[in-house]
Design a protein around this motif. Structure first.
Motif, PDB file in Angstrom:
ATOM      1  N   UNK A 164       0.802  -1.229   0.000  1.00 57.56           N
ATOM      2  CA  UNK A 164       0.000   0.000   0.000  1.00 57.56           C
ATOM      3  C   UNK A 164       0.832   1.275   0.000  1.00 57.56           C
ATOM      4  N   UNK A 165       2.132   1.150  -0.242  1.00 59.76           N
ATOM      5  CA  UNK A 165       3.027   2.311  -0.246  1.00 59.76           C
ATOM      6  C   UNK A 165       3.696   2.447  -1.601  1.00 59.76           C
ATOM      7  N   UNK A 166       3.802   3.667  -2.085  1.00 58.86           N
ATOM      8  CA  UNK A 166       4.520   3.877  -3.333  1.00 58.86           C
ATOM      9  C   UNK A 166       6.012   3.763  -3.063  1.00 58.86           C
ATOM     10  N   UNK A 167       6.668   2.833  -3.761  1.00 55.77           N
ATOM     11  CA  UNK A 167       8.100   2.601  -3.526  1.00 55.77           C
ATOM     12  C   UNK A 167       8.958   3.383  -4.499  1.00 55.77           C
ATOM     13  N   UNK A 168       8.506   3.473  -5.735  1.00 51.28           N
ATOM     14  CA  UNK A 168       9.291   4.157  -6.761  1.00 51.28           C
ATOM     15  C   UNK A 168       8.356   4.893  -7.695  1.00 51.28           C
ATOM     16  N   UNK A 169       8.898   5.955  -8.296  1.00 53.00           N
ATOM     17  CA  UNK A 169       8.095   6.740  -9.220  1.00 53.00           C
ATOM     18  C   UNK A 169       8.956   7.112 -10.414  1.00 53.00           C
ATOM     19  N   UNK A 214      -2.701   1.602  -3.835  1.00 50.20           N
ATOM     20  CA  UNK A 214      -2.824   0.160  -3.685  1.00 50.20           C
ATOM     21  C   UNK A 214      -3.651  -0.127  -2.449  1.00 50.20           C
ATOM     22  N   UNK A 215      -4.482  -1.119  -2.546  1.00 49.63           N
ATOM     23  CA  UNK A 215      -5.370  -1.479  -1.453  1.00 49.63           C
ATOM     24  C   UNK A 215      -4.781  -2.628  -0.634  1.00 49.63           C
ATOM     25  N   UNK A 216      -5.423  -2.925   0.477  1.00 48.67           N
ATOM     26  CA  UNK A 216      -4.889  -3.952   1.386  1.00 48.67           C
ATOM     27  C   UNK A 216      -4.878  -5.340   0.753  1.00 48.67           C
TER      28      UNK A 216
END
Lengths: 114, 115
Positions: A52-57, A68-70
């Motif tokens: 649920x976390x943005x890691x890269x952009x 992102x959902x659970x």
């Protein structure tokens, strides 16, 4: 085992509108990445979500966002659509957020902007 | 930054011919390397992978060896079939600061196999 599912397969929008694309990853996969494919620029990375976390952009304007959902399903949103946003948008999932893990792709959503 | 260079296409071969599609890369870390194939109207399918130097990936008669000394990952097949006609993408996934999974793709090579 079901693959990566993207909906809808096709979308037609007009300039200025916004759009939301959906991606359901392979069961058990927790990382979801999004890519844009165009004839001119090829395949370009948009962003990756894990737990649920943005890691890269990638290098895309802020009009492109995601979440992102659970249950690991992911959505991508594009606001204030421009003609240049016409593309095939591909979602890919992998078991975790590790560069050794192969990414498995869906069939994509083809977005056309009129 | 990272980059992948593939030979220009289209590549046109007769059935049962030998295939080589060249791929070279530039990376700052220790990348994993992949070949993907895309059929018309579909997404990308993973064809094979190699995660460290001298690894050989293989699948469906296709092979590629991770050559660190020449920074290459050329795709080969001994005898192509009409059904192999597709676009082939070489890609790398590098270790990222803070972790993460991001593929950098080559431009793709279209393969046409004729009877």
């Amino acid at each position: 085992k079901a693959g990566v599912t993207q909906t809808p397969r096709y979308l037609i929008k007009t300039r200025g509108q916004q759009v939301t694309l959906s991606c359901s990853p392979i069961s058990g996969h927790r990382s979801v990445s999004w890519y844009q494919q165009t004839p001119g620029q090829g395949l370009q990375f948009l962003f990756e979500y894990f737990s649920e976390t943005q890691r890269n952009k990638g290098n895309f304007p802020g009009r492109f966002s995601g979440r992102q959902f659970s249950n690991s399903r992911s959505e991508m949103n594009v606001s204030t659509l421009e003609l240049g946003d016409s593309a095939l948008y591909l979602c890919a999932s992998s078991r975790d957020s590790n560069s050794n893990q192969p990414q498995h792709f869906g069939d994509g959503t083809r977005l056309s902007i009129l | 930054g990272n980059s992948v260079t593939q030979m220009e296409g289209p590549v046109t071969l007769s059935e049962e011919a030998f295939l080589t599609i060249n791929c070279t890369y530039t990376a700052t870390g220790y990348p994993s390397l992949f070949w993907y194939v895309q059929y018309p109207g579909e997404g990308l399918q993973l064809l094979l992978k190699a995660t460290k130097a001298d690894d050989k990936g293989s699948n469906k008669g296709f092979e590629a060896t991770y050559r660190k000394e020449t920074t290459s990952f050329h795709l080969e097949k001994g005898s192509v079939q009409v059904s192999d006609s597709a676009v082939y993408f070489c890609a790398l996934s590098d270790t990222l600061t803070g972790g993460g999974n991001k593929l950098t793709f080559g431009t793709g090579t279209q393969l046409k196999v004729e009877l």
